[in-house]
Every structure is written in C-alpha cells, then in structure tokens.
Scaffold this active site. Structure first.
Site, PDB file in Angstrom:
ATOM      1  N   THR A 196       0.816  -1.208   0.000  1.00  0.00           N
ATOM      2  CA  THR A 196       0.000   0.000   0.000  1.00  0.00           C
ATOM      3  C   THR A 196       0.850   1.259   0.000  1.00  0.00           C
ATOM      4  O   THR A 196       1.964   1.270   0.554  1.00  0.00           O
ATOM      5  CB  THR A 196      -0.915   0.017   1.235  1.00  0.00           C
ATOM      6  OG1 THR A 196      -1.547   1.292   1.361  1.00  0.00           O
ATOM      7  CG2 THR A 196      -0.120  -0.240   2.511  1.00  0.00           C
ATOM      8  N   TYR A 225      -2.021   0.477   9.944  1.00  0.00           N
ATOM      9  CA  TYR A 225      -2.211  -0.235   8.672  1.00  0.00           C
ATOM     10  C   TYR A 225      -0.953  -0.151   7.816  1.00  0.00           C
ATOM     11  O   TYR A 225      -0.395  -1.163   7.381  1.00  0.00           O
ATOM     12  CB  TYR A 225      -3.411   0.339   7.922  1.00  0.00           C
ATOM     13  CG  TYR A 225      -3.492  -0.132   6.486  1.00  0.00           C
ATOM     14  CD1 TYR A 225      -3.556  -1.488   6.179  1.00  0.00           C
ATOM     15  CD2 TYR A 225      -3.507   0.788   5.436  1.00  0.00           C
ATOM     16  CE1 TYR A 225      -3.621  -1.927   4.862  1.00  0.00           C
ATOM     17  CE2 TYR A 225      -3.580   0.360   4.117  1.00  0.00           C
ATOM     18  CZ  TYR A 225      -3.633  -0.993   3.833  1.00  0.00           C
ATOM     19  OH  TYR A 225      -3.685  -1.416   2.532  1.00  0.00           O
TER      20      TYR A 225
END
Length: 334
Positions: A116, A140
């Site tokens: 990501t 995250y």
C-alpha cells in the site's frame, strides 16, 4: 503455473483470480470469507481457512506444489487500524510471517505481495516515488511495511524472488458486471458515494475540508481494479521469466480530490445525494499520488481504464446490480 491466492475471494483478489484464469494459470484461493464472498470466486478452487492456521495452510501447500503465491489477505481500514492496532499487526504482519515460513518450507520461490501507499505516510511531495522515505502514520501502513521487510529479508537469505506492488486507491468493478466490491461496511470513497447514488446509503460524509489542497479535501490516485489486477498478472509473468525482486507503485500518476470524486459520481449517476462535512479522520495524509514510471518500464504495464468517469460508471453499475439482487431477494422472501 500453479498459484495460491490468499484473500482471493475479496474485492481485488477476485478480479486477479479471473485474469489469472483467463491467462491459463491453475489457481487455488485460500480465504476465511470474513470480508470476501463465495459468489466472487468465479474460477479456481476455493479453500476456506484462516491464514493463522499453519497446519491447514501447509497441507494446502503440500497438496498442490505451488509455483507462486499472491498474497492479498489483510485488514485494510485505516481508521480501524488506529483504534485496533493489534488486529492489524496480528493479521497483516504475524500472518504474513506464517505464510512466509510455509512458503520457505515448501520451496516456493515466487511471490507477488499486495502492499500500500500507506507505507509512505505523509510524503514531502504529493507524487511519490518508490525511493521516498517510508514513514507510515498509521498501524495499517506500518503493518504492511513490516511485511515488506520480512519478504525482502527472506529473499536475501533464500531463492525467493518477489514483486511488491504498493497500491494507491483502488475503485471500480469488472466492466462485464461479473464481480465488484461487496465488502460489508466498506469505507472506500467511490464505493460509498456509489451506494449513496443508488439509494443503498442515505448519503455520505466528507472527513476534512481544511487540508492544504486546492479545494481543502484529500487528493488520491484512483486506479481501476481491472488495471490493478492486470499489474499482478504482469508481475507473475515477469517473475516467471526470471525477473529480479522489485518494489513498484501501482497508480496512474495523478489524483482527484474527494469533492471532485463526489461531483463525478453525481454527474454520472444523475443523482444529487446528501453530503455532510465533518472533521478530519486520524491517519489520513492530505495528498497521495503515484510516480508510476517504474512499473510501466519494468513490467510493460499500460493502464486501460485511466478515466474517473469510467471508474465511477463501473462502480455504479455494480451497485445497481447489487440493489436489484437485494430487491428481488426481499420480494421473494416476502
């Protein structure tokens, strides 16, 4: 090739599975169906299981002798990662460690990993290159960066070769309407706005209008899920031809603001749904777009759907299909 796809019943994984099947690969999907769906698995063999169940995972490896692994299984909601960080370090990082141990034990030498742009945190420049500082600002992003480093360290000590793709904002659905994003309580902007446009939500909320951007809302690089899926198939072909380990951004290289996306959804749908303005959410960088030259050069990847209205249109068509299925189901039950 025989390919294991973890999280292959989910939004992105299911689109990749379809393209892998079209390319002639033999696919096994390993998914706990917590956010994925059996209905999204239109090719390959589905094995339901927890990634933390290493005994079950190893038995699947032994039964199929995989040539490669594509790893999508993860939790991905930024605000939730801030409020429940251990869930993200457990599933995204610890379970990746277990998967890598299983790959090593079964001599799997090729991996494509779903990472990501959140690993960059708040970059000094809005257009981010792979060489930018890695300073994630939420659990995250940190959990994914830890996984990246584990993969790199294992590759340095073994025969593993990998491609890590750092996603930007994925949206849209299969243009043929076969699959799309069905994640319960999804938080992706185009998904939420499309649900509002077809009446599946009463409206949506914009979190933060005071960012240092042109209209005060966050700017993101929105990439169609089909283009992202194709990048994975290209990455697998690259590794199969002997390509060296690489980390690459996967985005279009330009961004749209939250308000621009909402305007696009209203324009394409013809629906003026309610929009509420609220304070910033924790963990959201102001602007994030990809420097995408490397993936184009190394993989020969060429986007086919780099158009915000097209992305929105496919998302809307998918939501209308879901709405129709829900309506027909309710009518049948009554």
């Amino acid at each position: 090739m025989r390919v294991l796809v973890t999280g292959g019943a989910g939004y992105i994984g299911s689109h990749v599975v379809l393209q892998l099947d079209e390319a002639g690969h033999e696919i096994v999907i390993y998914d706990n169906l917590s956010t994925g769906s059996r209905d999204a698995v239109l090719a390959g063999t589905l094995v339901e299981g927890e990634l933390s169940d290493l005994e079950r995972l190893n038995s699947v490896f032994e039964a199929h002798s995989f040539d490669a692994v594509m790893h999508f299984a993860a939790n991905i909601v930024v605000p939730e990662s801030v409020s429940d960080p251990l869930k993200y370090y457990g599933n995204n990082t610890r379970n990746t460690l277990g998967l890598l141990e299983t790959c090593a034990a079964n001599k799997v030498e090729k991996m494509v990993f779903s990472s990501t742009a959140a690993v960059y945190g708040i970059p000094e420049q809005s257009a981010v290159a792979e060489s930018a500082s890695l300073l994630p600002i939420n659990p995250y992003g940190a959990s994914k960066l830890m996984s990246e480093r584990m993969i790199g360290d294992l590759a340095a000590a073994s025969a593993l070769r990998f491609v890590i793709l750092r996603y930007f904002n994925v949206a849209g659905a299969d243009p043929q309407g076969r699959i799309g994003q069905s994640t319960p309580d999804a938080t992706h902007l185009i998904k939420v706005a499309s649900e509002a446009a077809v009446g599946l939500r009463s409206g949506l909320t914009v979190f933060g209008t005071d960012y240092p951007t042109e209209d005060g809302t966050c700017v993101r690089d929105y990439i169609h899920v089909e283009d992202l899926a194709r990048a994975h198939v290209d990455a697998l072909d690259y590794l199969n031809k002997g390509g060296a380990a690489r980390i690459m951004n996967c985005g279009y290289g330009h961004g749209s603001s939250v308000l621009e996306v909402i305007d696009a959804v209203k324009r394409v749908s013809g629906v003026d749904f309610p929009v509420t303005l609220d304070a910033r959410r924790p963990g959201d960088p102001p602007a994030l777009t990809a420097e995408s030259g490397l993936i184009r050069e190394v993989l020969g990847w060429t986007p086919r759907h780099d158009d915000l209205d097209f992305i929105v249109r496919t998302a809307l068509e998918w939501e209308r299909k879901r709405q129709l299925v829900k309506h027909n189901s309710s009518r049948f039950e009554s």
